[in-house]
Design a protein around this motif. Sequence first.
Motif, PDB file in Angstrom:
ATOM      1  N   SER A  44       0.818  -1.219   0.000  1.00 30.29           N
ATOM      2  CA  SER A  44       0.000   0.000   0.000  1.00 30.29           C
ATOM      3  C   SER A  44       0.850   1.266   0.000  1.00 30.29           C
ATOM      4  O   SER A  44       0.477   2.275  -0.585  1.00 30.29           O
ATOM      5  CB  SER A  44      -0.898   0.032   1.234  1.00 30.29           C
ATOM      6  N   ALA A  51      -5.514   2.172  -4.014  1.00 30.78           N
ATOM      7  CA  ALA A  51      -6.637   2.088  -3.062  1.00 30.78           C
ATOM      8  C   ALA A  51      -6.733   0.671  -2.508  1.00 30.78           C
ATOM      9  O   ALA A  51      -6.491  -0.296  -3.232  1.00 30.78           O
ATOM     10  CB  ALA A  51      -7.935   2.464  -3.754  1.00 30.78           C
ATOM     11  N   PRO A  52      -7.062   0.544  -1.231  1.00 35.02           N
ATOM     12  CA  PRO A  52      -7.118  -0.788  -0.626  1.00 35.02           C
ATOM     13  C   PRO A  52      -8.079  -1.748  -1.312  1.00 35.02           C
ATOM     14  O   PRO A  52      -7.783  -2.939  -1.416  1.00 35.02           O
ATOM     15  CB  PRO A  52      -7.559  -0.511   0.810  1.00 35.02           C
ATOM     16  N   SER A  53      -9.188  -1.222  -1.791  1.00 33.86           N
ATOM     17  CA  SER A  53     -10.141  -2.111  -2.456  1.00 33.86           C
ATOM     18  C   SER A  53      -9.532  -2.689  -3.733  1.00 33.86           C
ATOM     19  O   SER A  53      -9.757  -3.847  -4.069  1.00 33.86           O
ATOM     20  CB  SER A  53     -11.432  -1.360  -2.779  1.00 33.86           C
ATOM     21  N   ILE A  54      -8.766  -1.875  -4.422  1.00 32.19           N
ATOM     22  CA  ILE A  54      -8.135  -2.352  -5.658  1.00 32.19           C
ATOM     23  C   ILE A  54      -7.011  -3.330  -5.336  1.00 32.19           C
ATOM     24  O   ILE A  54      -6.906  -4.392  -5.957  1.00 32.19           O
ATOM     25  CB  ILE A  54      -7.579  -1.167  -6.475  1.00 32.19           C
ATOM     26  N   SER A  56      -6.704  -5.209  -2.733  1.00 31.90           N
ATOM     27  CA  SER A  56      -7.326  -6.454  -2.278  1.00 31.90           C
ATOM     28  C   SER A  56      -7.797  -7.303  -3.455  1.00 31.90           C
ATOM     29  O   SER A  56      -7.517  -8.504  -3.538  1.00 31.90           O
ATOM     30  CB  SER A  56      -8.499  -6.115  -1.373  1.00 31.90           C
ATOM     31  N   ALA A  57      -8.487  -6.663  -4.380  1.00 32.79           N
ATOM     32  CA  ALA A  57      -9.015  -7.391  -5.530  1.00 32.79           C
ATOM     33  C   ALA A  57      -7.890  -7.954  -6.398  1.00 32.79           C
ATOM     34  O   ALA A  57      -7.960  -9.087  -6.872  1.00 32.79           O
ATOM     35  CB  ALA A  57      -9.910  -6.477  -6.365  1.00 32.79           C
ATOM     36  N   ARG A  58      -6.856  -7.148  -6.592  1.00 30.59           N
ATOM     37  CA  ARG A  58      -5.747  -7.575  -7.448  1.00 30.59           C
ATOM     38  C   ARG A  58      -4.980  -8.741  -6.838  1.00 30.59           C
ATOM     39  O   ARG A  58      -4.564  -9.663  -7.526  1.00 30.59           O
ATOM     40  CB  ARG A  58      -4.792  -6.400  -7.693  1.00 30.59           C
ATOM     41  N   LYS A  60      -6.131 -10.992  -4.857  1.00 24.11           N
ATOM     42  CA  LYS A  60      -6.959 -12.194  -5.029  1.00 24.11           C
ATOM     43  C   LYS A  60      -6.830 -12.744  -6.440  1.00 24.11           C
ATOM     44  O   LYS A  60      -6.714 -13.957  -6.647  1.00 24.11           O
ATOM     45  CB  LYS A  60      -8.424 -11.874  -4.732  1.00 24.11           C
TER      46      LYS A  60
END
Lengths: 141, 141
Positions: A44, A51-54, A56-58, A60
Amino acid sequence: MKMNNKFRSSCPIASTLDIVGDKWSLLIIRDMIIKHKRTFKEISDSDEKIAPSILSARLKLLESYKLITKRKLPENKKENIYLLTKKGIGLAPIIIEFTLWGNNNLREFNDIDLIDGLESDKSMIIDIVQNNYSSMLIQFG
Amino acid sequence: MKMNNKFRSSCPIASTLDIVGDKWSLLIIRDMIIKHKRTFKEISDSDEKIAPSILSARLKLLESYKLITKRKLPENKKENIYLLTKKGIGLAPIIIEFTLWGNNNLREFNDIDLIDGLESDKSMIIDIVQNNYSSMLIQFG
DNA sequence: ATTATTACTATCGTTTCGATAGTAATAATT
DNA sequence: AATTATTACTATCGAAACGATAGTAATAAT
């Protein structure tokens, strides 16, 4: 994790782009393979502010394609440790070529960092990056 | 054309991604550099079915960063001819590395085309691709 | 003169991005 | 032991980008 064939064609270039062809994946790989970043927090903290949401998704997605693994160490149950697999380490040549091309072709459009060692032989740079990362990996099982 | 600094950082990798780090740009470059496609129509006719609005926008962007040029030939006032510049031809190593990585690492997830000549030396493949393209360019000023 | 081709632009619904806030679990500090 | 901090997320929601389709103007072919 949705793994429903999102490949546009059977072209190896297109297929590679279908996985890492976005604005963030290769930067995550860069931080892991060059700066040896291993946790969500470390990744981060980059200049580009993902962004944390991105993130996190990446992570995964990269895990689902076996480019990285996720584990916890016995001494710390909070932190997740993300490590590159062989497939992931195999992206080093791509990372290096991106570096070289940006270094040589974008100076008229952006102030590009000066990077040491780029005048060395390409395959040597790649070897060093990959070997350093692999050595670091030894401390984990 | 909006050229308002959309660079996220001064990292050469990040900066390169800011230009060609999307799902289409490198496929356009692939068709130009490997298949010697030169017109909007030719580039539109790929397995991946790029939408005309996206192709149009991408060509403008690539032109603004001087990766390609656009011209008309005196004998045909309808067709636009798009050609790679030196900067654009310099993307060959990236294209080749994407090919090699996809070829070696994605077969468990997608049926990847078999490509001839990939077992040759990397730098030789790159040389051939770049030289072939440059030879083709000679017929244009 | 009519039809076809080329290189687009326009439209518009869908998907993805991205900034921010919030949360649960664990670890550190007092 | 209680409070605070840290880590790794998820949720939300407006903004931007994507993508399928239709339409158009200029040129070329028939």
